[in-house]
Design a protein around this motif. Structure first.
Motif, PDB file in Angstrom:
ATOM      1  N   ASP A   6       0.847  -1.197   0.000  1.00  0.00           N
ATOM      2  CA  ASP A   6       0.000   0.000   0.000  1.00  0.00           C
ATOM      3  C   ASP A   6       0.881   1.245   0.000  1.00  0.00           C
ATOM      4  O   ASP A   6       1.758   1.397   0.842  1.00  0.00           O
ATOM      5  N   ASP A  53       2.335   2.728   3.185  1.00  0.00           N
ATOM      6  CA  ASP A  53       1.459   3.890   3.023  1.00  0.00           C
ATOM      7  C   ASP A  53       1.456   4.773   4.271  1.00  0.00           C
ATOM      8  O   ASP A  53       1.668   5.993   4.174  1.00  0.00           O
ATOM      9  N   HIS A 108      -1.795  10.824  -0.986  1.00  0.00           N
ATOM     10  CA  HIS A 108      -1.458   9.958  -2.120  1.00  0.00           C
ATOM     11  C   HIS A 108      -1.135  10.826  -3.335  1.00  0.00           C
ATOM     12  O   HIS A 108      -1.583  11.962  -3.428  1.00  0.00           O
TER      13      HIS A 108
HETATM   14 ZN    ZN Z   1      -3.602   2.570  -0.430  1.00  0.00          ZN
END
Ligand code: ZN
Length: 493
Positions: free
Chosen positions: A39, A281, A452
């Motif tokens: 991730d 992440d 992100h």
């Molecule tokens: Zn993700």
């Protein structure tokens, strides 16, 4: 001479094709399918990890030497777009929906269409219909968006309890594991306990290291939850897990959990196993490069467990390794270091930003001075007032640390956060962020975001059906390529 060379090349090509025909022909289908998702793990996270390990393995080398991770040498490599119905910078729910069902949707939605009126059929459901066992494992909570997308359908990723119930009361999962559940008795704490639902549905619950290590192919349906999750019901950060183990503790790694998933699922039916490295992440949201690198190493080690399995089942196994999106806008190269990097400086950090937040809380509670805080920073990040070392703090860096210290020593409810503080710290503990940013930049790496990004993401594939994962495509194609490799036709909609 040219002719001899071209004959030799033809022979080499023929040998290569013969070799690949044995294990990678389009007719063969894999009995065992591994889907690994890092991730927030894009090319920068992978490259940074390669350069960090390569730098440590070759100190003083005149030419930088990137190390290979378990998957970076896989024979087939592709690249995919990750945009969703909302944004070029997607979230984990929509990207996992793309890979698990072949459909684009909104950020925050798991396996429902954009109108939130119809749900999608999942690759794990097709795998189950094919007779395979199905496993889902994550280093974060089991109800988090990425693992959820491989067993549940929800119009909102925050419907944690509903998501968990779908997994435990449905027929798809044979193994489910990770850090735990965020709402074990519902959002209001008034619903049937998930552990009771698991037992009613025939799951064996393994919740100690010994119970998890004892799992095998006779264990039946398994819910495996590590006994030492963090406050977000995730497994420990690898950097903290290693510190715990160095101090004599025992904390399961993602690799060990992956091995137990394999041991549990292994059998004549074959299996589909999704493994998520979820905290690449999280650490990149927090701009903590060293912690992110160790998460990618833990992820690479987990892929190694699958590779060892594949070596025993060479003509029956497909391993796909990818990410869902990039997080943090990580890049290699920083303004103050220009063309130089010093990845070895990162070795000085031995704690995640999250555990350092706890150290800061103790400093705040004890009314610690800035000098006392600097002593902790030197012990945990290597940043020092001793002059003339690579990690020596400049006046400007000391000022940054002092400003962050002042804010971190203020109780959070009393802090005044303006635009510049929001940009400097991204909502995280100011002193942790200042330490991470200064060390990152000295090493010659930096982040552009706390969120992100829209970067394309690489895919690495190995084994039966792996060849089709070469090329440039969209993340929804992961679903279709995996279905093709498994020899399954999608139902007509
Ligand atoms: Zn993700």
């Amino acid at each position: 001479m040219k002719r001899i060379l071209s004959i030799l090349m033809c022979v080499a090509l023929a040998l290569t094709l013969t070799g690949s025909a044995l294990s990678e022909s389009s007719d063969a289908t894999p009995k065992y399918v591994f889907m690994f998702i890092g991730d927030g793990q894009g090319s920068p996270q992978i490259n940074a990890t390669q350069y960090y390990l390569g730098t440590l393995a070759n100190p003083g080398a005149a030419i930088p030497k990137p190390a290979q991770l378990s998957f970076t040498g896989f024979p087939y490599v592709g690249i995919m777009t990750t945009y969703d119905a909302t944004s070029f910078c997607p979230d984990s729910a929509s990207t996992a929906t793309s890979m698990a069902s072949g459909n684009k949707t909104l950020s925050g939605v798991i396996n429902y269409n954009i109108d939130k009126t119809e749900s999608f059929k999942l690759i794990t459901e097709y795998a189950k219909e094919q007779g395979k066992k199905v496993g889902v494992l994550s280093s974060v909570s089991i109800d988090h968006a990425t693992p959820a997308a491989y067993y549940a359908k929800a119009v909102s990723r925050s419907m944690y309890y509903d998501i968990a119930v779908q997994g435990l009361s449905g027929q798809t999962l044979d193994f489910v594991g990770g850090g735990g559940y965020l709402q074990p008795t519902g959002a209001a704490g008034d619903q049937p306990a998930l552990t009771d639902i698991a037992i009613e549905n025939g799951f064996t619950i393994a919740s100690t290291n010994d119970e998890i290590r004892a799992l095998n192919a006779d264990s039946g349906r398994v819910l495996a939850v590590v006994p030492d999750p963090d406050g977000s019901k995730a497994m420990q950060y690898e950097i903290d897990r290693q510190r715990i183990e160095s101090a004599g503790g025992d904390s399961l790694s993602l690799s060990e959990m992956t091995q137990k998933a394999i041991d549990t699922l292994y059998g004549d039916d074959g299996f589909f196993l999704m493994v998520e490295g979820g905290k690449v992440d999280w650490s990149c949201h927090a701009n903590d490069a060293k912690t992110s690198i160790l998460e990618t190493i833990a992820f690479s080690d987990a892929v190694n467990a699958a590779l060892e399995f594949a070596s025993a089942h060479p003509d029956e196994t497909l391993i796909i390794v990818t990410g869902d999106h990039e997080t943090g806008g990580l890049t290699i190269g920083f303004a103050t270091t220009a063309y130089d990097t010093h990845f070895d400086y990162l070795a000085a950090q031995d704690i995640s930003y999250a555990d350092f937040d706890k150290v800061i809380a103790q400093l705040r509670d004890s009314g610690a001075s800035f000098e006392q805080a600097l002593a902790e920073i030197e012990a945990r990040f290597g940043l020092t007032q001793t002059p003339d070392t690579g990690l020596s703090l400049t006046e400007e860096e000391l000022a940054k640390l002092e400003a962050a210290y002042e804010l971190s020593m203020t109780p959070s409810a009393e802090r005044v956060i303006g635009k510049s503080e929001a940009l400097a710290y991204g909502g995280y503990e100011p002193l942790s962020m200042a330490c991470c940013h200064i060390l990152n930049n000295k090493a010659g790496i930096a982040y552009t975001s706390y969120a992100h990004t829209g970067l394309q993401i690489p895919i690495y594939a190995y084994g039966v059906g792996a060849a089709s994962f070469s090329g440039s495509y969209d993340n929804t194609d992961i679903f279709f390529k995996t279905m093709d490799a498994m020899g399954v036709e999608a139902d007509a909609i």
